[in-house]
Design a protein around this motif. Structure first.
Motif, mmCIF file in Angstrom:
data_model
loop_
_atom_site.group_PDB
_atom_site.id
_atom_site.type_symbol
_atom_site.label_atom_id
_atom_site.label_comp_id
_atom_site.label_asym_id
_atom_site.label_seq_id
_atom_site.Cartn_x
_atom_site.Cartn_y
_atom_site.Cartn_z
ATOM 1 N N ALA B 89 13.419 2.538 -7.778
ATOM 2 C CA ALA B 89 12.319 3.395 -8.226
ATOM 3 C C ALA B 89 10.996 2.766 -7.810
ATOM 4 C CB ALA B 89 12.373 3.580 -9.732
ATOM 5 N N ALA B 90 10.962 1.420 -7.832
ATOM 6 C CA ALA B 90 9.735 0.719 -7.467
ATOM 7 C C ALA B 90 9.358 1.014 -6.028
ATOM 8 C CB ALA B 90 9.909 -0.775 -7.670
ATOM 9 N N SER B 91 10.343 1.067 -5.116
ATOM 10 C CA SER B 91 9.968 1.321 -3.731
ATOM 11 C C SER B 91 9.611 2.792 -3.526
ATOM 12 C CB SER B 91 11.055 0.848 -2.755
ATOM 13 O OG SER B 91 12.235 1.538 -2.956
ATOM 14 N N PHE B 92 10.297 3.683 -4.227
ATOM 15 C CA PHE B 92 9.974 5.113 -4.120
ATOM 16 C C PHE B 92 8.536 5.359 -4.590
ATOM 17 C CE2 PHE B 92 10.318 9.414 -6.281
ATOM 18 C CZ PHE B 92 10.164 10.129 -5.117
ATOM 19 N N LEU B 93 8.231 4.890 -5.792
ATOM 20 C CA LEU B 93 6.905 5.148 -6.357
ATOM 21 C C LEU B 93 5.857 4.239 -5.736
ATOM 22 C CD1 LEU B 93 8.069 5.458 -10.058
ATOM 23 C CD2 LEU B 93 7.652 7.303 -8.434
ATOM 24 N N GLY B 94 6.238 2.962 -5.516
ATOM 25 C CA GLY B 94 5.277 1.981 -5.015
ATOM 26 C C GLY B 94 4.823 2.274 -3.602
ATOM 27 N N GLY B 97 2.786 5.390 -3.371
ATOM 28 C CA GLY B 97 1.470 5.088 -3.936
ATOM 29 C C GLY B 97 0.604 4.299 -2.972
ATOM 30 N N LEU B 98 1.256 3.380 -2.254
ATOM 31 C CA LEU B 98 0.539 2.563 -1.267
ATOM 32 C C LEU B 98 0.004 3.438 -0.136
ATOM 33 C CD1 LEU B 98 0.021 -0.496 -0.910
ATOM 34 C CD2 LEU B 98 2.056 -0.589 0.519
ATOM 35 N N VAL B 99 0.815 4.408 0.315
ATOM 36 C CA VAL B 99 0.374 5.327 1.360
ATOM 37 C C VAL B 99 -0.777 6.187 0.839
ATOM 38 C CG1 VAL B 99 1.055 7.258 2.851
ATOM 39 C CG2 VAL B 99 2.644 5.370 2.455
ATOM 40 N N PHE B 100 -0.658 6.611 -0.413
ATOM 41 C CA PHE B 100 -1.694 7.436 -1.046
ATOM 42 C C PHE B 100 -3.056 6.712 -1.011
ATOM 43 C CE2 PHE B 100 -3.881 8.620 -5.092
ATOM 44 C CZ PHE B 100 -4.067 9.973 -4.844
ATOM 45 N N ILE B 101 -3.042 5.401 -1.257
ATOM 46 C CA ILE B 101 -4.288 4.628 -1.301
ATOM 47 C C ILE B 101 -4.695 4.133 0.087
ATOM 48 C CG2 ILE B 101 -5.376 2.514 -2.197
ATOM 49 C CD1 ILE B 101 -5.047 4.662 -4.309
ATOM 50 N N ASN B 102 -3.728 3.612 0.864
ATOM 51 C CA ASN B 102 -4.062 2.925 2.112
ATOM 52 C C ASN B 102 -3.634 3.636 3.382
ATOM 53 O OD1 ASN B 102 -5.314 0.570 1.016
ATOM 54 N ND2 ASN B 102 -3.297 -0.080 0.336
ATOM 55 N N GLY B 103 -2.891 4.738 3.276
ATOM 56 C CA GLY B 103 -2.454 5.446 4.471
ATOM 57 C C GLY B 103 -1.462 4.640 5.291
ATOM 58 N N TYR B 104 -1.837 4.369 6.545
ATOM 59 C CA TYR B 104 -0.922 3.775 7.514
ATOM 60 C C TYR B 104 -0.299 2.452 7.061
ATOM 61 C CZ TYR B 104 0.981 2.539 12.038
ATOM 62 O OH TYR B 104 1.839 2.219 13.048
ATOM 63 N N ASP B 105 -1.056 1.654 6.305
ATOM 64 C CA ASP B 105 -0.536 0.363 5.847
ATOM 65 C C ASP B 105 0.780 0.495 5.078
ATOM 66 O OD1 ASP B 105 -2.478 -1.079 7.030
ATOM 67 O OD2 ASP B 105 -3.540 -1.655 5.200
ATOM 68 N N GLY B 106 0.938 1.595 4.379
ATOM 69 C CA GLY B 106 2.179 1.824 3.633
ATOM 70 C C GLY B 106 3.383 1.867 4.559
ATOM 71 N N GLN B 351 -1.903 4.914 -9.296
ATOM 72 C CA GLN B 351 -1.505 5.251 -7.924
ATOM 73 C C GLN B 351 0.009 5.375 -7.752
ATOM 74 O OE1 GLN B 351 -2.940 1.465 -5.912
ATOM 75 N NE2 GLN B 351 -0.927 1.657 -4.971
ATOM 76 N N ASN B 352 0.773 4.628 -8.580
ATOM 77 C CA ASN B 352 2.225 4.691 -8.443
ATOM 78 C C ASN B 352 2.811 6.017 -8.922
ATOM 79 O OD1 ASN B 352 2.309 2.231 -7.296
ATOM 80 N ND2 ASN B 352 3.077 1.142 -9.093
ATOM 81 N N MET B 353 1.998 6.877 -9.517
ATOM 82 C CA MET B 353 2.482 8.173 -9.974
ATOM 83 C C MET B 353 2.245 9.254 -8.921
ATOM 84 S SD MET B 353 4.020 8.079 -12.839
ATOM 85 C CE MET B 353 4.705 6.451 -12.625
ATOM 86 N N GLN B 438 3.542 -8.497 -19.160
ATOM 87 C CA GLN B 438 3.297 -9.336 -17.985
ATOM 88 C C GLN B 438 3.188 -8.487 -16.725
ATOM 89 O OE1 GLN B 438 3.167 -12.791 -18.497
ATOM 90 N NE2 GLN B 438 3.318 -12.172 -20.630
ATOM 91 N N ASN B 439 2.451 -9.023 -15.772
ATOM 92 C CA ASN B 439 2.432 -8.402 -14.459
ATOM 93 C C ASN B 439 3.642 -8.926 -13.684
ATOM 94 O OD1 ASN B 439 2.009 -7.490 -11.932
ATOM 95 N ND2 ASN B 439 0.059 -8.532 -11.604
ATOM 96 N N VAL B 440 4.598 -8.051 -13.405
ATOM 97 C CA VAL B 440 5.835 -8.524 -12.787
ATOM 98 C C VAL B 440 5.927 -8.164 -11.303
ATOM 99 C CG1 VAL B 440 7.159 -8.567 -14.910
ATOM 100 C CG2 VAL B 440 7.078 -6.470 -13.562
ATOM 101 N N ALA B 441 4.796 -7.746 -10.735
ATOM 102 C CA ALA B 441 4.825 -7.323 -9.329
ATOM 103 C C ALA B 441 5.295 -8.449 -8.410
ATOM 104 C CB ALA B 441 3.443 -6.839 -8.898
ATOM 105 N N TYR B 442 5.012 -9.696 -8.792
ATOM 106 C CA TYR B 442 5.387 -10.814 -7.923
ATOM 107 C C TYR B 442 6.884 -11.094 -7.948
ATOM 108 C CZ TYR B 442 5.717 -13.513 -12.242
ATOM 109 O OH TYR B 442 6.075 -13.954 -13.481
ATOM 110 N N MET B 443 7.592 -10.539 -8.951
ATOM 111 C CA MET B 443 9.029 -10.812 -9.096
ATOM 112 C C MET B 443 9.823 -10.392 -7.869
ATOM 113 S SD MET B 443 10.021 -12.119 -12.024
ATOM 114 C CE MET B 443 9.276 -12.479 -13.596
#
Lengths: 102, 561
Positions: B89-94, B97-106, B351-353, B438-443
């Protein structure tokens, strides 16, 4: 596995044929994948302008779009090429080796 | 929370209770109104999967059934299951969301998650299948000393499983809170209970089918959103060029949306991240375990081929979804943008939504409910795979082969595995609750760094390098595990951002380049300096291992039933 079976297989010329063919093929494809991926990353790092130019004059779609999608498609195509050859030629060789030694 | 005899009823009750609790709790901004469609669809999924678990339980009798679904899964089914195990789910939403904010970088980011698959195919898939039985530790202990090798491999597996579980559980709790309006603790507990049921009763067979169904639902749902958005956003022309043009008109980055931006600034970080993603995938125990569910090397290869196709298609969809979201959600009057506490306009729920909100924009509450249920199902499938892999490391590697030295009957081993599942499920719930704030993004980064530096080197070297010895493998494996963990803790992500201890001691965010090098160096050095009698025997037994590895003669077959 019994030692005599190991020796029987190892002295079978088809076994060496299988090994050398598969090794060369698998490593070649692995290197192709690494070159494609890291080539892409290095272009991103050092030549962003190349990926940012329009695909055709006036288009908003950039060269980067087909290149990025191309990397994804190449991963699929390369695995397909490997399966195609491995599941026919390599499996046939393996079957022949088994028939000869077992 | 009391669990009655009828587990399904209890679960439904807990969902309703949680929903009621959430409805009265308006203080939290993130939590959304109770989503009835989503809950109905999710209950349908749960009912279906529990039905499958019941069916699978009838067919799960031996250890081989429990760990490897009897070895009778086809290549196509396993390809779908691998995709279901891998697409979180993290890769689907993440990523959307990354493309939504940064476009090509996603797109650059998502490519890294795919390219490990061909490498697995060319260097490992058939070798794993021919040498292993239930876990990847079978492969790395094939010609080496059983006790220390199993202990290390099981430790590597458990560290990866636990780290991955934390990320998944916290993500699950937060996501369910947002999507279903369900309290965090209830959400995490529901996930924990469901996966305990799937895995203890249905073993690998139930896990496989949960993953297959989830993969179909996720690919289907994402396809509908992506092409639905493309249709709506381009006024029916379905032209990507038109979609991109509209997006660059709306997005603040304008034309910069279509070219690489700030994501890759340091080439060395990018290369190191690429290594972690690529070889970390090849060191994830729950993924490696899937190769033992197919009957032979031929099917193992097919599974990677199908999996690569499904996963690649999925990343293309997330890219389209991100751009669709820019066009349909980002305009201030779309109804999906809200002003946050700082007075900045942002996407509802963050953004992840993007993918979730886009589902509502394209298909109303029905599609929103469907995609919410799919996201929950996605979490369940990934967490079941992880739990089964962790339980197998405990029962098959530690219990049966380390403590009991291989003298244990199958029934007892499976019983231990089920107990381990129960314990891991409870641990997952507790960790999910403990890490809520906690911020677990680094996990995720840590997980892949550890998998690439501890599990992957010993696995690949034990398959290919005839001169490796137990000492070398142990030195390299432990060094890889310790160095990757230390570098992440001492690096900018944890030392500076999470612990707030000032400048990082280790300068890089992505340590895999160095920790992998340390691991391989350790294996090489430890092996060449090892002149013991054991080492001589281990080198001599490479020949027999290689013959089995190359031909599959003597490999584990499919169960007869």
């Amino acid at each position: 596995m019994q030692q005599d079976l190991v020796h029987a297989i190892k002295s079978n010329p088809k076994y060496h044929q299988l090994l050398s063919k598969r090794k060369a093929f698998a490593w070649m494809l692995a290197i192709v994948m690494l070159v494609i991926y890291y080539g892409f990353i290095l272009i991103v790092a050092f030549n962003k302008e190349f990926l940012g130019q329009p695909l055709s004059p006036g288009s908003i779609t950039t060269v980067g779009i087909p290149v990025g999608l191309g990397v994804i498609v190449s991963a699929f195509v390369l695995t397909g090429i490997y399966v195609f050859r491995a599941n026919s030629e390599f499996d046939r060789l393996t079957r022949e080796i088994k028939e000869e030694v077992l | 929370m009391k669990i009655g005899k009828n587990i399904l009823a209890a679960l439904a009750l807990s969902l309703v209770a949680g929903a009621a609790l959430a409805a009265g709790d308006v203080g939290e901004v993130k939590k959304q109104a109770v989503n009835v469609t989503a809950i109905i669809m999710f209950l349908a999924f749960v009912t279906a999967t529990l039905g499958i678990t019941y069916w699978a339980a009838q067919r799960t009798k031996t250890a081989k059934d429990f760990y490897a679904a009897g070895g009778g899964i086809t290549g196509f089914q396993n390809g779908l299951a691998i995709a279901g195990d891998y697409m979180s789910a993290a890769s689907f939403l993440g990523i959307s969301g990354l493309v939504f904010i940064n476009g090509y970088d996603g797109l650059i980011y998502s490519v890294g998650w795919l390219v490990g698959w061909p490498i697995i195919m060319f260097l490992m898939a058939e070798q794993l299948r021919n040498l292993g039985k239930y876990t990847y530790a079978d492969v790395v202990s094939y010609r080496f000393q059983r006790v220390p090798m199993r202990t290390m491999a099981a430790t590597g597996s458990l560290v990866v499983v636990i780290l991955y579980l934390i990320g998944q559980m916290v993500g699950a709790g937060k996501l369910i809170q947002v999507l279903f309006g369900l309290d965090y603790a209830y959400a995490v507990t529901s996930v924990g209970i469901l996966i305990i049921l799937y895995v203890t009763f249905g073993g690998m067979l139930a896990t496989t089918w949960v993953q297959i169904i989830k993969a179909c639902l996720l690919l289907g749902g994402a396809t509908i959103i992506a092409f639905g958005a493309l249709y709506v956003a381009t006024g029916g022309s379905m032209s990507p060029e038109a979609l991109f043009r509209r997006a660059t008109e709306i997005h603040a980055k304008k034309d910069a949306l279509m070219r690489p931006g700030a994501l890759v600034t340091s080439p060395i970080e990018a290369i190191s991240l690429g290594l972690a993603l690529m070889f970390g995938t090849a060191g994830l125990p729950h993924i490696l375990m899937r190769f033992f569910t197919v009957p032979n090397a031929t099917e193992a290869r097919k599974s990677v081929f199908y999996a690569t196709g499904f996963i690649g298609y999925f990343y293309i969809l997330t890219f389209l979804i991100g751009f669709g979201a820019i066009v349909l959600l980002m305009p201030a009057d779309s109804g999906f943008m809200v002003t946050n506490a700082k007075g900045v306009l942002e996407l509802k729920g963050g953004q992840n939504m993007a993918a979730v909100n886009l589902a509502q924009a394209v298909g109303g509450n029905l599609l929103l409910g469907f995609i919410s249920a799919v996201a929950f199902a996605t979490i369940l499938a990934v967490v079941s795979g992880l739990t089964l892999a962790g339980a197998s490391a405990i029962s098959h590697d530690l219990y049966a082969n380390v403590f009991a030295h291989g003298n244990v009957n199958e029934q007892k081993e499976v019983r231990v595995s089920k107990m381990a599942t129960l314990v891991l499920g409870v641990i997952a719930i507790l960790l999910g609750i403990a890490f809520e704030q906690q911020n677990v993004a680094y996990m995720v980064g840590l997980t892949f760094a550890v998998a690439a530096s501890a599990n992957f080197p010993i696995l690949i070297m034990s398959i290919f390098w005839s001169k490796m010895t137990t000492k070398g493998a142990l030195l390299g494996g432990w060094l890889g595990l310790i160095s990757s963990t230390l570098f992440v803790i001492l690096g900018p992500t944890v030392w500076t951002d999470v612990l707030k201890l000032g400048d990082p001691i280790f300068p890089m965010k992505n340590p895999a380049l160095f920790s992998m090098a340390i691991s391989f160096l350790g294996i090489w050095l430890g092996s060449i300096m090892d002149n013991s009698e054991n080492a001589r025997q281990e080198r001599a037994s490479f020949e027999a291992q290689d013959v089995r590895c190359q031909t599959g003669i003597g490999a584990e077959g499919a169960a007869s039933h």
